[in-house]
Design an enzyme around this catalytic site. Structure first.
Site, mmCIF file in Angstrom:
data_model
loop_
_atom_site.group_PDB
_atom_site.id
_atom_site.type_symbol
_atom_site.label_atom_id
_atom_site.label_comp_id
_atom_site.label_asym_id
_atom_site.label_seq_id
_atom_site.Cartn_x
_atom_site.Cartn_y
_atom_site.Cartn_z
ATOM 1 N N ARG A 166 -8.948 10.862 -8.002
ATOM 2 C CA ARG A 166 -8.091 11.536 -7.027
ATOM 3 C C ARG A 166 -7.315 10.486 -6.248
ATOM 4 N NH1 ARG A 166 -7.894 12.881 -1.153
ATOM 5 N NH2 ARG A 166 -7.743 10.659 -1.525
ATOM 6 N N TYR A 211 0.852 -1.193 0.000
ATOM 7 C CA TYR A 211 0.000 0.000 0.000
ATOM 8 C C TYR A 211 0.886 1.241 0.000
ATOM 9 C CZ TYR A 211 -4.313 2.520 0.269
ATOM 10 O OH TYR A 211 -5.359 3.353 -0.027
ATOM 11 N N ASN A 246 -0.410 12.035 1.870
ATOM 12 C CA ASN A 246 0.233 10.892 1.223
ATOM 13 C C ASN A 246 0.506 11.213 -0.239
ATOM 14 O OD1 ASN A 246 0.382 8.822 3.241
ATOM 15 N ND2 ASN A 246 -1.831 8.607 3.130
ATOM 16 N N LYS A 273 -6.233 -1.760 -0.722
ATOM 17 C CA LYS A 273 -7.078 -1.608 0.466
ATOM 18 C C LYS A 273 -7.661 -2.947 0.902
ATOM 19 C CE LYS A 273 -7.098 2.455 2.262
ATOM 20 N NZ LYS A 273 -7.967 3.601 2.070
ATOM 21 N N ASP A 328 -13.782 6.087 2.940
ATOM 22 C CA ASP A 328 -12.598 5.978 3.790
ATOM 23 C C ASP A 328 -11.802 7.273 3.819
ATOM 24 O OD1 ASP A 328 -10.828 4.356 5.457
ATOM 25 O OD2 ASP A 328 -9.403 4.583 3.813
ATOM 26 N N ASP A 329 -11.742 7.995 2.700
ATOM 27 C CA ASP A 329 -10.979 9.244 2.662
ATOM 28 C C ASP A 329 -11.575 10.283 3.606
ATOM 29 O OD1 ASP A 329 -9.233 8.412 0.413
ATOM 30 O OD2 ASP A 329 -11.112 8.432 -0.696
ATOM 31 N N GLU A 371 -13.563 5.037 -2.376
ATOM 32 C CA GLU A 371 -12.135 5.312 -2.231
ATOM 33 C C GLU A 371 -11.633 6.238 -3.335
ATOM 34 O OE1 GLU A 371 -8.655 5.152 -0.193
ATOM 35 O OE2 GLU A 371 -10.443 4.031 0.374
ATOM 36 N N ASP A 372 -10.995 7.338 -2.929
ATOM 37 C CA ASP A 372 -10.292 8.243 -3.841
ATOM 38 C C ASP A 372 -11.174 8.804 -4.949
ATOM 39 O OD1 ASP A 372 -8.073 8.064 -2.306
ATOM 40 O OD2 ASP A 372 -6.879 6.871 -3.680
#
Length: 562
Positions: free
Chosen positions: A154, A101, A415, A172, A266-267, A243-244
């Site tokens: 993203r 990851y 990150n 993930k 999650d973000d 996610e993203d």
């Protein structure tokens, strides 16, 4: 009986078994299995244990000279023998998590099409929008319980990676299994291919996605709706993790679906939960409460505002009013401090904008109130970076903060490591080792004046696997804010620094299984209390958590027919 001790009956034999990563054992098939499943001669003569296989694989892993090659190697094992992959990762979790990851997965996403080797998961492309049901039925995983889905717009701090973003759901879900004990047979990574606005990808002859500018507006919303409905029909009890997704879509999607389906982002929510858990631990270590803190954010996107809202909720739970809590949180973005008279603030930013009357006594600030202005006037005790821009926590800012706060809490969370607002080494040297630091990506320990400081990784992997396990074990129909808050408090309870007064702020990765189970229990208990699942006792919930916790052990196989 433990599932790993119960034989698994298979209706097929020969090379097909070796091509199925969920059941392949490679050289670990027993003599009896080799005979009954027509495997003699297809694998070398020696019969090995999984530990012997893992030892060889680890030696091979160490032979690679760069992290991307190591990532590709591990992904190859995952695509051929998942049980071995997870045993290898479990044995070397601290060394391998940064490879499977962040930060390495970012590079893997950028080079996804160039390095593509074997299919994993589902790609649902916009031109196939009328065949989503058929695509879901094509999945090799039939009993899906957790989906991680992205549209690739993203990816980490790297922007639009198109279908290359598939590396994130794959990574993930690898952590759901290696950290949270979710069986890989129950996981499915999905990429929604709605085009890309990355000109490099559109012009790259190797790019494997739909070569088209990203769709938006009603077309995009209808596509997401069709996907969510199709998943619910196919797997009605599945937990969906977003996610993203880009800021403009992430919050609206979450708001649209969080009360209709079992889902979370999650973000926004996972990042908020781990950040609040880390803050609670830091406050306990510093001998204070979260509701006494003054907090400055650099970055006012969906992730930053999600963390801020979670902090406000926790402050309110500790006894102060919502209005008071919001005066203690300052959001700074590229235009400076968010103020209530600013035009064009997004809806989720408006609630966190400071009232102009709150800053009327501030001094020496520019037209766009900078982070340094905020530090000098608001005198924050906590500084959180989610800007995605490296180096913005300057020496001047950190020293100014330390001048009014003996033990500042500083979390540069962006990150990957190349995007961090300041390195732990710099922060600790500028504060003479007094800062409590947590980062979004892994960093080596820092030595200041002969003392070694372990750097806590405020990584969502401490939270989302436990949330997933808790949802599965309890059968929760939704992921509520109270469940997320419970996960934060449970994480704080696992902090070595908060418990013993020494050690890292967050637990070591080697303890992640115990942490995930602790969080799962807290999450499941709240789900039961809120009526989001069937009533169950604490004992039954704990048994369900243990029963749902998968371990990378080979099972015995039997033939169902000849």
């Amino acid at each position: 009986m433990d599932d790993n001790k119960r034989p698994l009956y298979l209706p097929f034999a020969g090379p097909a078994i070796l091509e199925a990563p969920l059941i392949n054992k490679g050289s670990a098939f027993s003599e009896e299995e080799r005979i009954f499943f027509n495997l003699e001669g297809l694998v070398p003569y020696a019969i090995e244990t999984i530990e012997e296989q893992a030892s060889r694989a680890y030696d091979q892993f160490r032979s690679f000279n760069n992290d991307l090659d190591k990532h590709i190697y591990l992904r190859n094992i995952q695509d051929t023998n998942e049980t071995l992959f997870y045993r290898l990762v479990q044995n070397n979790i601290s060394e391998m998590m940064p490879i499977i990851y962040t930060p390495t997965v970012g590079l893997a996403c950028e080079r996804f099409s160039k390095n593509y080797r074997r299919n994993r998961g589902l790609f649902i492309s916009y031109p196939n929008k009328d065949r989503i049901d058929d695509i879901l039925n094509n999945s090799t995983r039939q009993k899906v319980k957790i989906i991680v889905v992205t549209d690739g717009e993203r990816i980490l701090g790297l922007g639009d990676q198109g279908i290359g973003g598939m590396g994130i759901p794959i990574g993930k879900l690898s952590l759901y299994t290696s950290c949270g004990g979710i069986s890989p047979a129950y996981t499915l990574p999905i990429t929604l291919d709605v085009g890309t606005d990355n000109p490099q990808l559109l012009e790259d002859p190797m790019y494997m996605g739909w070569r088209h500018p990203r769709i938006g507006g009603e077309e995009y919303a209808e596509f997401i709706e069709a996907f969510m409905q199709a998943v619910h029909v196919r797997w009605p009890d599945t937990l969906i993790q977003f996610e993203d997704f880009a800021q403009k879509n992430a919050m609206p999607i979450l708001e649209r679906y969080k009360d209709r389906y079992c889902c979370f982002n999650d973000d926004i929510q996972g990042t908020a939960a781990v950040a609040v858990g880390s803050l609670l631990a830091a406050c306990k270590a510093a001998g204070t409460e979260l509701n006494q803190q003054r907090i400055a954010f650099l970055g006012a996107g969906s992730a930053g505002c999600g963390i801020a809202e979670a902090i406000v909720a926790q402050m309110v739970s500790e006894g102060i009013s919502d209005e008071q809590a919001r005066t203690q949180v300052c959001m700074v973005d590229r235009w400076g401090l968010l103020l209530d008279n600013m035009p064009n603030l997004l809806p989720f930013q408006q609630k966190l904008a400071q009232k102009c009357t709150n800053i009327q006594n501030w001094s020496n600030f520019s037209d766009n109130i900078s982070l340094l202005d905020v530090v000098n006037n608001a005198k924050p005790t906590v500084l959180i970076g989610v800007s995605g821009v490296p180096g913005l926590f300057t020496e001047e800012i950190i020293r100014a903060m330390h001048s009014h706060c003996a033990r500042p809490i500083i979390f540069p969370l962006s990150n990957p490591t190349s995007r961090v607002e300041a390195t732990p080494k710099d922060i600790l040297h500028w504060t003479s080792g007094q800062a409590l630091v947590a980062t979004g990506s892994p960093f080596e320990p820092v030595v200041v004046d002969g003392e070694t400081y372990e750097i806590a990784q405020c990584n969502n992997s401490f939270i989302f696997p436990g949330i997933g396990l808790g949802v599965l074990a309890s059968g929760a129909r939704h992921v509520s804010d109270a469940m997320l808050m419970a996960s934060s408090r449970a994480l704080a309870e696992c902090s070595p620094l908060a418990i013993d007064g020494s050690g890292p702020l967050l637990p070591k990765l080697e303890d992640i299984h115990a942490v995930s189970k602790h969080i799962a229990f807290a999450v499941g208990k709240v789900a039961v209390e809120q009526g989001l699942t069937l009533p169950m006792s604490d004992e039954i919930l704990q048994q369900s958590i243990e029963g749902n916790f998968w371990s990378p052990e080979y099972r015995r196989y039997k033939r169902t027919s000849f």
